[in-house]
Every structure is written in structure tokens, then in C-alpha cells.
Enzyme design. Structure first.
Site, mmCIF file in Angstrom:
data_model
loop_
_atom_site.group_PDB
_atom_site.id
_atom_site.type_symbol
_atom_site.label_atom_id
_atom_site.label_comp_id
_atom_site.label_asym_id
_atom_site.label_seq_id
_atom_site.Cartn_x
_atom_site.Cartn_y
_atom_site.Cartn_z
ATOM 1 N N LYS A 118 0.868 9.775 -15.081
ATOM 2 C CA LYS A 118 0.616 11.043 -14.360
ATOM 3 C C LYS A 118 0.558 12.199 -15.348
ATOM 4 O O LYS A 118 -0.299 13.064 -15.283
ATOM 5 C CB LYS A 118 1.774 11.318 -13.381
ATOM 6 N N LYS A 160 7.645 14.399 -0.218
ATOM 7 C CA LYS A 160 9.072 14.650 -0.440
ATOM 8 C C LYS A 160 9.263 15.834 -1.394
ATOM 9 O O LYS A 160 10.001 16.759 -1.121
ATOM 10 C CB LYS A 160 9.717 13.382 -0.997
ATOM 11 N N GLY A 164 11.396 7.759 -1.541
ATOM 12 C CA GLY A 164 10.039 7.786 -0.995
ATOM 13 C C GLY A 164 9.658 6.495 -0.279
ATOM 14 O O GLY A 164 9.210 6.496 0.865
ATOM 15 N N GLU A 207 7.921 -1.356 -7.098
ATOM 16 C CA GLU A 207 8.397 -0.060 -7.583
ATOM 17 C C GLU A 207 9.925 -0.049 -7.673
ATOM 18 O O GLU A 207 10.505 0.641 -8.493
ATOM 19 C CB GLU A 207 7.894 1.084 -6.684
ATOM 20 N N GLU A 229 -2.028 14.671 -5.951
ATOM 21 C CA GLU A 229 -2.984 14.089 -4.992
ATOM 22 C C GLU A 229 -2.824 14.750 -3.623
ATOM 23 O O GLU A 229 -3.791 15.198 -3.003
ATOM 24 C CB GLU A 229 -2.750 12.574 -4.832
HETATM 25 C C1 G6Q Z 1 8.358 6.078 -3.765
HETATM 26 C C2 G6Q Z 1 7.865 6.886 -4.833
HETATM 27 C C3 G6Q Z 1 6.461 7.397 -4.665
HETATM 28 C C4 G6Q Z 1 6.365 8.662 -3.849
HETATM 29 C C5 G6Q Z 1 4.995 9.285 -4.074
HETATM 30 C C6 G6Q Z 1 4.796 10.525 -3.265
HETATM 31 O O1 G6Q Z 1 9.478 5.667 -3.702
HETATM 32 O O2 G6Q Z 1 8.762 7.872 -5.100
HETATM 33 O O3 G6Q Z 1 5.580 6.436 -4.138
HETATM 34 O O4 G6Q Z 1 6.609 8.409 -2.501
HETATM 35 O O5 G6Q Z 1 4.831 9.558 -5.424
HETATM 36 O O6 G6Q Z 1 5.751 11.463 -3.571
HETATM 37 P P1 G6Q Z 1 5.955 12.747 -2.702
HETATM 38 O O7 G6Q Z 1 6.400 12.308 -1.350
HETATM 39 O O8 G6Q Z 1 6.984 13.568 -3.396
HETATM 40 O O9 G6Q Z 1 4.621 13.441 -2.614
#
Ligand code: G6Q
Length: 547
Positions: A512, A207, A267, A353, A213
Site C-alpha cells: 500500500k 473502520k 476488520g 490474513e 480505495e
Molecule cells: C481486516 C483488515 C482489512 C480491512 C480493510 C479495510 O481485518 O484489517 O481487510 O478490513 O483494509 O479497512 P477499513 O475498514 O479501515 O477501510
């Protein structure tokens, strides 16, 4: 409107009621009322949700529904669907429901109808997924792309990996899906070892497009591809799913090959968006859209059904009852369907979460428990592991049992045995077996008094362990959509009652950030290591081992 939730009269009344209910055995309630099952279950199409094996009576439901009303659940449901910025800490609308709004009724964010852009991306996903599936979008050397690798983590991984597994039976025979999420080099190495660059399509799902990662894994995969096929091959083997066009471009993926989604999609609520591209390629866009339709059916039910007959609302209230009033903070999710084996991990993120929060919407630290501890695994496997604790541990652990009436693989009597197991587990957890009953049984089996006395407690079961049983006809794309949307809305209602924001996730930030501080200290020539004595010693110890 709120004040402190646990000071509300409706809450206090439930606390008083819980004192009485704690003394009541479910098995007695079943004996006294043969209509209990029908009174405490709800149905939507062919999905049945039986919550009768909970420590609740009619009064409990009346009181819980009153709590939902005073907490404004009905109004909040409408606020979510109509695009209000209910994610108040990030000032965002929460519109995963718009992604599957199959009626296409307008949904507005900042006075703009978001449906046209959603439909546009769905059309782009259809075009692309079909082009890959039917060999029209091919690799740089002209070969069909048969190995689809989703690179993403958290919400950009758990939905696609869970859904492609759940719908494996619908997967095109010549398409293989792989998922790389962990920064652990092993995750990359193990997938790449199996692949041929000429037939591999990488989907970089992020996103924000800033997640360390995902970007590290994507860079490694990009290098692997470029080393084999050259820089020009990238456009034919890499696509991106993101809200961040600038970062996608910066990474070296043409925005033509980018599938967009938006800030109003969280996400962990994003598998219905472009993040679902790997699902669409694997099972086909028609099946992906059936999944959206199933979710939409649950959305309509959730939005338009009164609280007492509303499945997600009732599941949420039962969860609140177990957690806040009976003190049962864990929740096991046990699907009796091999294809749903990743659902517990998916729901673990969704629930923990979303509702693992300690500050209320009034900017106060909450003085009551919020999110549950979610864990689980596929039945019957987990019957042979953690079920011991469900049956004889010191604190009951509520369970959601999920089972389709029909298996995709009806072999011999496998499925009847599976069904018998799930129903027996729910019944056994409810009824238990008293010490007296156990003694009688042992005596009947020919044990002498001494042996009976020695064993009767060990072999007894306290019972009275709550569970919900969710029965579907078959795990098809439509049903999967219904199931996941049901849990999303359950989580939302619980967040409303607990007066927290279910849609942010600041809790994952601190670690993080600290990892970025430690990273340079792991270098050989790091000038200083500034931490507590434990962390500093651990860094030195590891560095020594890595020499
Ligand atoms: C979910 C969280 C988290 C997110 C990841 C990946 O609701 O926000 O799990 O999806 O940290 O984030 P990106 O899609 O921005 O890489």
C-alpha cells in the site's frame, strides 16, 4: 511460557507419530473400525462435523490435544472472551464475541463494560434499517431507498457481501444490494450505471476511514449523487460505518448518520458489528440478530466445551496435523450450496490474513509453517475444474465440504443429486481406486490386456486425501452465524498453537505504501522514477501505452 513451538515434546511426539501415519491408508482404517465415523465426529444442535476422513487415529487425537493443552488453548480462549488484550502487537482486546453476546453478560475492556455501547448501536441499526425498509427514512426527493450500496473493502466488504448472498432468500423483495470494493473505476461505474440517485443509499464502511480505495470510491459516488440531486441530498443518501468520527465528519457525513464500532473489533471479524448494516437492511434486523444468536451458540460451545469435544478446536487441530505434520499446506473450502458461493473468499481472508504470519509471540521468526493456503468455490461447479488435482495431483489437498440437508430451492431431484455428489466426492477422495482395482474394472468392461496396461495407471486414484464434512439442516441466518463463528474460532486456536498474533495484518501495509510512491511517478511530468529495473521499465511501458 512458550519457547519454540516445534521444540515442544508434544510437537516432537506428533512428528514421530506422523512418520507412521503417513504409511496408513484411510480406507484400511475404515475397514478395520466400523465405529470410525462416530468416533471422529462432533455435533452441535443440528450441525454435524465429521472429520473421520482424515489420516488420524485415536492416538493422533490424544497427541494433538496434548499439544493444544501445553500451548494453553484453554486459557487463551478465556482470555479472548474476557477482553484481555490478546492482539499484543496493537495492544487491543479481541471482542467480536461481545458483538453477539446475546446473554448480555458484562464484558470489560479497560474496566469498562462494553455491552451498553454495543446494544446502543444494535438499537440504532434496528431503527435505521427498519426506517429504510419500511420507507420512513426516504431519499431527498421523497422516494423510497431501494438500492443499498456498501462501499468498503477487505473486512468492510467480504462479510456483508458474503452474508447478503448467503441469506438472499431472506431479502426484502424491493431491496437491492450492491457492493463497491475495488479501486478499479469499473467497480464504481458498473454499479452506478444501474442506479437511480433518488433511490440509492450509500453506506461507506471503513473502520479507519482512511482506506484509499474506499474513500476514492465514496468520493466518486458522492459526486455522482451531488451532480444529480445537489449537496443537500448527501444527508439523505450517505451513512458511514466507522470507528473514526473525526474522519467521517471531515468526509462530509454527519456523525448523526454514523454507526460506530470499536478498536476491539478487527476488520475481518466485523460483520457482526455496524459493518453488517447492509445485511440488516437487506434481510431485516430480526434475521441479523438470528445470525448473531447462531454465532453466540457457537461461542458458548467453544468457550465451555472441553477440548476433545470442541468443534472449532478439533477442526483447528486437524488443520495443524495436515499442515505441520503431513506437510499439506493447502485447504479447499467447498460449500455445496449456491448461496454460500462467496464463503470461500470470505474464509480466505479470515484464515490467510489472520494466520499468514512469520513472527512468533516471542518476537522470533518461526521455524515451522503457519497459515494454510485457502481456496475454493461452490460444488458442483468446482468438481469440473480444480477437483482433477484433488483426485490425481501429487500432493493431497484437504477439503472442507459444507452442505445443508435441505435446500431453499427444492426443485425436482436437484438437491438429492447435489447431496449425492458431495458425499461421493468425500468418499472417492478417501478411498481412491488402486491400479489393481482399476485394471480389474477395465478388464471386466471388456478391454484387452494391452488396453488395460495402457490405461490402468491413468485411470487410478491415489485416494487417502483428507476431508471434513460439515452438515447443517438449512442455511438460515442462525446457521450462517454458527458456521462463520466456527471458522473464526478454528483460526484463533491455530494461531494460539502456532504462537502468532492472528489479529494484526501488517503484511498488507508495504505494498500500500509503495503504491503511494509510484502514484506521482505515473504522471506525465514526473521528474524521476526510482525503482529496480523491472518496476521502472514497467512504469515507463505503461505510461507510454497511456499516452
Ligand atoms: C481486516 C483488515 C482489512 C480491512 C480493510 C479495510 O481485518 O484489517 O481487510 O478490513 O483494509 O479497512 P477499513 O475498514 O479501515 O477501510
Amino acid at each position: 511460557m512458550t519457547g519454540t513451538v516445534n521444540k515442544l515434546r508434544a510437537w516432537k511426539r506428533l512428528e514421530r507419530h506422523a512418520k507412521k501415519m503417513k504409511k496408513i491408508e484411510m480406507r484400511d482404517m475404515f475397514e478395520q473400525d466400523n465405529k470410525r465415523a462416530s468416533k471422529f465426529s462432533l455435533q452441535l444442535e443440528s450441525m454435524l462435523v465429521d472429520f473421520s476422513k482424515n489420516r488420524v487415529n485415536e492416538k493422533t487425537l490424544v497427541y494433538l490435544l496434548e499439544l493444544a493443552r501445553v500451548r494453553g488453548v484453554e486459557e487463551k480462549i478465556q482470555a479472548m472472551f474476557s477482553g484481555e488484550k490478546i492482539n499484543f502487537t496493537e495492544n487491543r482486546a479481541v471482542l467480536h464475541t461481545a458483538l453477539r453476546n446475546r446473554d448480555n453478560t458484562p464484558v470489560y475492556v479497560d474496566s469498562k463494560n462494553v455491552m451498553p455501547q454495543i446494544n446502543e448501536v444494535l438499537a440504532k441499526m434496528r431503527k435505521f434499517s427498519e426506517a429504510v425498509r419500511f420507507g420512513k427514512f426516504i431519499g431527498y426527493t421523497g422516494k423510497k431507498l431501494t438500492d443499498i450500496v456498501n462501499i468498503g473493502i477487505g473486512g468492510s466488504d467480504l462479510g456483508p457481501v458474503m452474508a447478503t448472498e448467503a441469506l438472499k432468500k431472506y431479502k426484502a423483495k424491493d431491496i437491492n444490494t450492491y457492493f463497491i470494493s475495488n479501486i478499479d473505476g469499473t467497480a464504481c461505474a458498473e454499479v452506478l450505471n444501474k442506479l437511480n440517485p433518488e433511490t440509492t443509499l450509500f453506506i461507506v464502511a471503513s473502520k479507519t476511514f482512511t482506506t484509499i480505495e474506499t474513500l476514492t470510491n465514496a468520493k466518486t459516488c458522492r459526486k455522482w449523487l451531488v451532480d444529480a440531486l445537489g449537496e443537500h441530498a448527501v444527508a439523505k443518501h450517505f451513512v458511514a460505518l466507522s470507528t473514526n468520527a473525526a474522519k467521517v465528519k471531515e468526509f462530509g457525513i454527519d456523525t448523526e448518520n454514523m454507526f460506530e464500532f470499536w478498536d476491539f473489533v478487527g476488520g475481518r471479524y466485523s460483520m457482526w458489528s455496524a459493518i453488517g448494516l447492509s445485511i440488516a437492511i437487506a434481510v431485516g434486523m430480526d434475521n441479523f440478530e438470528k445470525m448473531l444468536e447462531g454465532a453466540h451458540t457457537m461461542d458458548l460451545h467453544f468457550r465451555h466445551t472441553d477440548l476433545a469435544h470442541n468443534i472449532p478446536v478439533m477442526l483447528a487441530l486437524i488443520g495443524i496435523w495436515n499442515n505441520n505434520f503431513l506437510g499439506l499446506r493447502s485447504q479447499a473450502i467447498v460449500p455445496y450450496d449456491q448461496y454460500l458461493r462467496l464463503l470461500p473468499a470470505y474464509l480466505q481472508q479470515l484464515e490467510m490474513e489472520s494466520n499468514g504470519k512469520f513472527v512468533s509471540a516471542d518476537n522470533e521468526f518461526v521455524k515451522y509453517d503457519t497459515g494454510n493456503v485457502i481456496f475454493g468455490g461452490a460444488g458442483t461447479d468446482v468438481q469440473h475444474s480444480f477437483f482433477q488435482m484433488l483426485h490425481q495431483g501429487t500432493t493431497p489437498i484437504p477439503v472442507d465440504f459444507i452442505i445443508p440437508a435441505i435446500s431453499h430451492n427444492e426443485i425436482g431431484d436437484h438437491h438429492e443429486i447435489l447431496i449425492a455428489n458431495v458425499l461421493a466426492q468425500a468418499e472417492a477422495l478417501m478411498k481412491g481406486k488402486t491400479v489393481k482395482e482399476t485394471a480389474e474394472e477395465l478388464a471386466k468392461a471388456g478391454k484387452d490386456k494391452e488396453a488395460v496396461d495402457a490405461l490402468k495407471k491413468y485411470k487410478s486414484f491415489p485416494g487417502n486425501n483428507p476431508s471434513n464434512t460439515i452438515i447443517c439442516k438449512k442455511i438460515d441466518p442462525y446457521t450462517l452465524g454458527m458456521l462463520v463463528a466456527m471458522y473464526e474460532h478454528k483460526v484463533f486456536v491455530q494461531g494460539v498453537i502456532w504462537n502468532i498474533n492472528s489479529f494484526d495484518q501488517f503484511g498488507v501495509e508495504l505494498g500500500k505504501k509503495m503504491a503511494l510512491d509510484i502514484l506521482p511517478e505515473l504522471q506525465e511530468n514526473a521528474s524521476s522514477i526510482n525503482h529496480d529495473s523491472s518496476t521502472a521499465a514497467l512504469i515507463r511501458y505503461i505510461k507510454n501505452l497511456r499516452k
